[in-house]
Design a protein around this motif. Structure first.
Motif, PDB file in Angstrom:
ATOM      1  N   GLY A 186       0.827  -1.200   0.000  1.00 35.82           N
ATOM      2  CA  GLY A 186       0.000   0.000   0.000  1.00 35.82           C
ATOM      3  C   GLY A 186       0.858   1.245   0.000  1.00 35.82           C
ATOM      4  O   GLY A 186       1.900   1.286   0.657  1.00 35.82           O
ATOM      5  N   ILE A 187       0.414   2.265  -0.739  1.00 32.46           N
ATOM      6  CA  ILE A 187       1.109   3.545  -0.713  1.00 32.46           C
ATOM      7  C   ILE A 187       0.131   4.640  -0.309  1.00 32.46           C
ATOM      8  O   ILE A 187      -1.070   4.527  -0.523  1.00 32.46           O
ATOM      9  N   ILE A 188       0.693   5.674   0.308  1.00 29.59           N
ATOM     10  CA  ILE A 188      -0.080   6.847   0.708  1.00 29.59           C
ATOM     11  C   ILE A 188       0.531   8.072   0.047  1.00 29.59           C
ATOM     12  O   ILE A 188       1.637   8.012  -0.509  1.00 29.59           O
ATOM     13  N   ASP A 189      -0.168   9.181   0.119  1.00 23.57           N
ATOM     14  CA  ASP A 189       0.315  10.421  -0.472  1.00 23.57           C
ATOM     15  C   ASP A 189       1.586  10.888   0.233  1.00 23.57           C
ATOM     16  O   ASP A 189       1.672  10.864   1.466  1.00 23.57           O
ATOM     17  N   THR A 190       2.573  11.297  -0.533  1.00 24.01           N
ATOM     18  CA  THR A 190       3.867  11.722   0.018  1.00 24.01           C
ATOM     19  C   THR A 190       3.718  12.928   0.935  1.00 24.01           C
ATOM     20  O   THR A 190       4.305  12.970   2.023  1.00 24.01           O
ATOM     21  N   ALA A 191       2.936  13.908   0.537  1.00 23.44           N
ATOM     22  CA  ALA A 191       2.752  15.110   1.360  1.00 23.44           C
ATOM     23  C   ALA A 191       2.109  14.750   2.698  1.00 23.44           C
ATOM     24  O   ALA A 191       2.473  15.302   3.739  1.00 23.44           O
ATOM     25  N   GLU A 192       1.160  13.825   2.669  1.00 15.89           N
ATOM     26  CA  GLU A 192       0.489  13.400   3.899  1.00 15.89           C
ATOM     27  C   GLU A 192       1.456  12.680   4.829  1.00 15.89           C
ATOM     28  O   GLU A 192       1.446  12.895   6.039  1.00 15.89           O
ATOM     29  N   ALA A 193       2.312  11.839   4.273  1.00 13.19           N
ATOM     30  CA  ALA A 193       3.300  11.119   5.084  1.00 13.19           C
ATOM     31  C   ALA A 193       4.292  12.086   5.723  1.00 13.19           C
ATOM     32  O   ALA A 193       4.636  11.947   6.899  1.00 13.19           O
ATOM     33  N   LYS A 194       4.736  13.065   4.958  1.00 12.40           N
ATOM     34  CA  LYS A 194       5.680  14.053   5.496  1.00 12.40           C
ATOM     35  C   LYS A 194       5.038  14.888   6.599  1.00 12.40           C
ATOM     36  O   LYS A 194       5.679  15.230   7.589  1.00 12.40           O
ATOM     37  N   LEU A 195       3.768  15.214   6.435  1.00 10.34           N
ATOM     38  CA  LEU A 195       3.058  16.015   7.427  1.00 10.34           C
ATOM     39  C   LEU A 195       2.852  15.238   8.724  1.00 10.34           C
ATOM     40  O   LEU A 195       3.059  15.760   9.813  1.00 10.34           O
ATOM     41  N   CYS A 196       2.442  13.979   8.599  1.00  9.97           N
ATOM     42  CA  CYS A 196       2.145  13.144   9.775  1.00  9.97           C
ATOM     43  C   CYS A 196       3.397  12.592  10.450  1.00  9.97           C
ATOM     44  O   CYS A 196       3.359  12.243  11.625  1.00  9.97           O
ATOM     45  N   LYS A 197       4.474  12.430   9.688  1.00  9.80           N
ATOM     46  CA  LYS A 197       5.719  11.827  10.162  1.00  9.80           C
ATOM     47  C   LYS A 197       5.583  10.328  10.453  1.00  9.80           C
ATOM     48  O   LYS A 197       6.412   9.736  11.110  1.00  9.80           O
ATOM     49  N   VAL A 198       4.480   9.714   9.970  1.00  8.02           N
ATOM     50  CA  VAL A 198       4.262   8.266  10.054  1.00  8.02           C
ATOM     51  C   VAL A 198       3.501   7.843   8.789  1.00  8.02           C
ATOM     52  O   VAL A 198       2.939   8.674   8.096  1.00  8.02           O
ATOM     53  N   VAL A 199       3.465   6.524   8.542  1.00  3.30           N
ATOM     54  CA  VAL A 199       2.753   6.044   7.357  1.00  3.30           C
ATOM     55  C   VAL A 199       1.393   5.443   7.700  1.00  3.30           C
ATOM     56  O   VAL A 199       0.732   4.872   6.857  1.00  3.30           O
ATOM     57  N   THR A 200       0.963   5.608   8.940  1.00  2.39           N
ATOM     58  CA  THR A 200      -0.306   5.008   9.373  1.00  2.39           C
ATOM     59  C   THR A 200      -1.426   6.024   9.577  1.00  2.39           C
ATOM     60  O   THR A 200      -2.471   5.677  10.111  1.00  2.39           O
ATOM     61  N   CYS A 201      -1.251   7.249   9.156  1.00  5.04           N
ATOM     62  CA  CYS A 201      -2.258   8.283   9.414  1.00  5.04           C
ATOM     63  C   CYS A 201      -3.054   8.673   8.176  1.00  5.04           C
ATOM     64  O   CYS A 201      -3.852   9.602   8.222  1.00  5.04           O
ATOM     65  N   ALA A 202      -2.856   7.980   7.080  1.00  4.60           N
ATOM     66  CA  ALA A 202      -3.466   8.400   5.811  1.00  4.60           C
ATOM     67  C   ALA A 202      -4.971   8.188   5.789  1.00  4.60           C
ATOM     68  O   ALA A 202      -5.508   7.315   6.459  1.00  4.60           O
ATOM     69  N   VAL A 221      -1.072  -1.567  -4.403  1.00  4.98           N
ATOM     70  CA  VAL A 221      -0.267  -1.720  -5.613  1.00  4.98           C
ATOM     71  C   VAL A 221       0.180  -3.172  -5.702  1.00  4.98           C
ATOM     72  O   VAL A 221       0.701  -3.725  -4.732  1.00  4.98           O
ATOM     73  N   LYS A 222      -0.019  -3.780  -6.859  1.00 10.50           N
ATOM     74  CA  LYS A 222       0.432  -5.153  -7.092  1.00 10.50           C
ATOM     75  C   LYS A 222       1.628  -5.087  -8.025  1.00 10.50           C
ATOM     76  O   LYS A 222       1.556  -4.486  -9.097  1.00 10.50           O
ATOM     77  N   TYR A 223       2.737  -5.737  -7.586  1.00 10.19           N
ATOM     78  CA  TYR A 223       3.976  -5.682  -8.359  1.00 10.19           C
ATOM     79  C   TYR A 223       4.648  -7.045  -8.302  1.00 10.19           C
ATOM     80  O   TYR A 223       4.816  -7.612  -7.218  1.00 10.19           O
ATOM     81  N   ALA A 224       5.040  -7.565  -9.449  1.00 11.86           N
ATOM     82  CA  ALA A 224       5.628  -8.899  -9.531  1.00 11.86           C
ATOM     83  C   ALA A 224       7.060  -8.943  -8.994  1.00 11.86           C
ATOM     84  O   ALA A 224       7.532  -9.994  -8.569  1.00 11.86           O
ATOM     85  N   GLY A 225       7.746  -7.824  -8.983  1.00 12.01           N
ATOM     86  CA  GLY A 225       9.126  -7.782  -8.495  1.00 12.01           C
ATOM     87  C   GLY A 225       9.186  -7.674  -6.981  1.00 12.01           C
ATOM     88  O   GLY A 225       8.191  -7.868  -6.276  1.00 12.01           O
TER      89      GLY A 225
END
Length: 130
Positions: A69-85, A91-95
């Motif tokens: 899972g990805i979140i918005d970069t600006a939101e992550a920078k503002l929150c300082k964590v990746v769990t506040c989005a 995203v599904k990726y074979a690699g």
């Protein structure tokens, strides 16, 4: 006489509208080279074809390690964590999946009615330390 002018104006408008739609205006929604997660969250199905989305990895699925899972970069920078989005884009990726906190550009297209982004390329830009 007024009726003929009105009919002629309506005909001209119809021709212009038909020519605009048949020439490709409106086939692609993407206007920027790289979109953000917030750009697409309102209606992912509106984006057709191959697009690139920027975001920060919030986590990798325990059930399927090819999905993260990805979140918005600006939101992550503002929150300082990746769990506040407010919105997480799966995203599904074979690699190999990037690590939590990596800022990435994922290139691909939407599948499964806009619920999953199928990435053909994942570019790690940097790791954000919170």
């Amino acid at each position: 006489m007024k009726r003929y002018i009105f009919a002629l104006a309506a005909l001209i408008i119809a021709i212009i509208a038909f020519a605009g739609f048949s020439s490709g205006m409106g086939k692609k929604v993407q206007t920027k080279a790289v979109l953000s997660v917030n750009d697409i969250q309102a209606d992912p199905t509106a984006y057709t074809g191959t697009i690139t989305i920027n975001g920060v990895v919030a986590g990798v699925s325990k059930q399927d390690p090819k999905i993260f899972g990805i979140i918005d970069t600006a939101e992550a920078k503002l929150c300082k964590v990746v769990t506040c989005a407010t919105f997480y884009l799966p995203v599904k990726y074979a690699g190999q999946a990037p690590k939590e906190g990596d800022e990435v550009n994922v290139t691909g297209s939407f599948g499964e009615k806009g619920r999953v982004f199928n990435a053909t390329k994942v570019e790690v830009l940097r790791h954000l330390n919170f």
